[in-house]
Design an enzyme around this catalytic site. Structure first.
Site, PDB file in Angstrom:
ATOM      1  N   LEU A   1      38.662  29.638  39.304  1.00 50.20           N
ATOM      2  CA  LEU A   1      39.713  30.450  39.904  1.00 50.20           C
ATOM      3  C   LEU A   1      40.498  31.108  38.769  1.00 50.20           C
ATOM      4  O   LEU A   1      40.801  30.472  37.763  1.00 50.20           O
ATOM      5  CB  LEU A   1      40.674  29.585  40.728  1.00 50.20           C
ATOM      6  CG  LEU A   1      40.290  29.228  42.160  1.00 50.20           C
ATOM      7  CD1 LEU A   1      41.340  28.294  42.745  1.00 50.20           C
ATOM      8  CD2 LEU A   1      40.154  30.467  43.031  1.00 50.20           C
ATOM      9  N   ASP A   2      40.836  32.395  38.936  1.00 51.02           N
ATOM     10  CA  ASP A   2      41.655  33.081  37.934  1.00 51.02           C
ATOM     11  C   ASP A   2      43.026  32.416  37.827  1.00 51.02           C
ATOM     12  O   ASP A   2      43.499  31.806  38.790  1.00 51.02           O
ATOM     13  CB  ASP A   2      41.851  34.542  38.327  1.00 51.02           C
ATOM     14  CG  ASP A   2      40.563  35.348  38.214  1.00 51.02           C
ATOM     15  OD1 ASP A   2      39.659  34.922  37.474  1.00 51.02           O
ATOM     16  OD2 ASP A   2      40.469  36.410  38.871  1.00 51.02           O
ATOM     17  N   PRO A   3      43.688  32.547  36.672  1.00 47.21           N
ATOM     18  CA  PRO A   3      45.053  32.000  36.547  1.00 47.21           C
ATOM     19  C   PRO A   3      46.004  32.506  37.634  1.00 47.21           C
ATOM     20  O   PRO A   3      46.887  31.774  38.066  1.00 47.21           O
ATOM     21  CB  PRO A   3      45.485  32.469  35.154  1.00 47.21           C
ATOM     22  CG  PRO A   3      44.204  32.564  34.388  1.00 47.21           C
ATOM     23  CD  PRO A   3      43.185  33.060  35.372  1.00 47.21           C
ATOM     24  N   LEU A   4      45.823  33.762  38.087  1.00 50.10           N
ATOM     25  CA  LEU A   4      46.681  34.309  39.126  1.00 50.10           C
ATOM     26  C   LEU A   4      46.441  33.655  40.482  1.00 50.10           C
ATOM     27  O   LEU A   4      47.313  33.646  41.350  1.00 50.10           O
ATOM     28  CB  LEU A   4      46.463  35.822  39.257  1.00 50.10           C
ATOM     29  CG  LEU A   4      47.286  36.545  40.327  1.00 50.10           C
ATOM     30  CD1 LEU A   4      48.755  36.622  39.916  1.00 50.10           C
ATOM     31  CD2 LEU A   4      46.746  37.955  40.583  1.00 50.10           C
ATOM     32  N   ALA A   5      45.240  33.096  40.674  1.00 53.18           N
ATOM     33  CA  ALA A   5      44.870  32.520  41.966  1.00 53.18           C
ATOM     34  C   ALA A   5      45.326  31.070  42.081  1.00 53.18           C
ATOM     35  O   ALA A   5      45.394  30.339  41.092  1.00 53.18           O
ATOM     36  CB  ALA A   5      43.365  32.607  42.169  1.00 53.18           C
TER      37      ALA A   5
END
Length: 302
Positions: free
Chosen positions: A47-51
């Site tokens: 998962l991306d850091p933003l997610a």
């Protein structure tokens, strides 16, 4: 005074982690691993850091099955902002273009419906895909853009809700390899105004859902015995496979790497002994059930 040296131990099980915002999947994995003092750990899809949202973490013997979830369908809830495109396709990137938004609810629904089913996506430059051994995001940070081949993905379910004229919520059920940022951008371009992700939350990975997931903060506030309550058994990753129970003789053969008779016609199965203990995963070949992945026999149940 130096800190006491950590003692790593054999921990076997699956943790449904609710990954927080602004933390990479690997950082979340390592924090969870330290909380359980687990000698071996892995996760089942970045998962991306933003997610935020569901990040299944596998400890010990469960890591043998983590690859099976990489191919699993996934579900997300995304917050989308129309009228702005960014360098990264999400809220962390520099705004590249701003356009007026003149979209009716009916137009939004009509355009979103066009993305249901098999679609082609061009992976974003800000992704972990590699070109000549370098992740694309490293090239993107240097201002370099390279050509990427379109990939076929499948959007199983798709719905737009909570539209206020500029923002809406996108509910996505999709195949592996789907980039939700790219999906949001493509919807924005189809509407003629552009778009980017404001937020993204993963709600499902294969048969596993956010229900019962636990945060790192909650784990940190528990004693070690309390943390282990959140571990699922090793077969939590395998519930989509049929179950086979073996009698003593067949169990011994299977556990030593030999095939056993089966009524299954094809595919894989989770294999148990007569007492209900998981032995591993078998695969049907030439009319017999062959060991595909075996657990070590002394493994402890989660």
């Amino acid at each position: 005074m130096s800190k006491p040296r950590r003692t790593w131990k054999q921990v076997d099980g699956v943790l449904l982690l609710d990954k927080p915002l602004h933390l990479s999947s690997n950082d979340a994995l390592q924090k969870a691993r330290r909380l359980f003092s687990a000698a071996k750990a892995g996760h089942t899809g970045t998962l991306d850091p933003l997610a935020t949202g569901l990040l299944p973490v596998c400890f010990g013997e469960a890591t043998k099955f983590s690859a099976d979830l990489l191919d699993a369908d996934k579900a997300y809830v995304a917050d989308v902002r129309l009228g702005e495109t960014t360098a990264t396709g999400d809220a962390e990137g520099e705004i590249l273009q701003t356009r007026p938004v003149q979209v009716s609810p009916e137009q939004l629904q009509a355009v979103v419906a066009r993305f249901l089913g098999p679609i082609a996506q061009i992976p974003p430059m800000y992704s972990a895909l590699k070109r000549d051994g370098k992740p694309l995001y490293e090239l993107a940070r240097q201002g370099i853009e390279v050509e990427r081949e379109a990939r076929q993905v499948v959007i199983h379910q798709l719905a737009a809700t909570d539209f206020d004229g500029v923002h809406f919520r996108l509910h996505v059920d999709c195949s592996k390899g789907t980039y939700i940022r790219t999906l949001a951008e493509d919807i924005g371009e189809a509407l003629g105004c552009g778009a980017h992700l404001r937020a993204l939350r993963r709600t499902r990975v294969g048969p596993l859902t956010l229900e019962g997931a636990v945060s790192l903060e909650a784990l940190e506030n528990l004693e070690e015995d309390g943390r282990t309550v959140h571990l699922l058994p090793l077969d939590a990753l395998l519930h989509s496979l049929p179950a086979v129970a073996l009698e003593a003789e067949a169990e011994a053969r299977f556990a030593h790497g030999n095939p056993v008779p089966t009524e299954l016609l094809a595919g894989k199965a989770r294999v148990y002994d007569g007492a209900g203990k998981l032995l591993g995963v078998g695969e049907v070949r030439s009319g017999a059930l062959w060991p595909f992945r075996l657990l070590r026999q002394e493994q402890t149940a989660a």
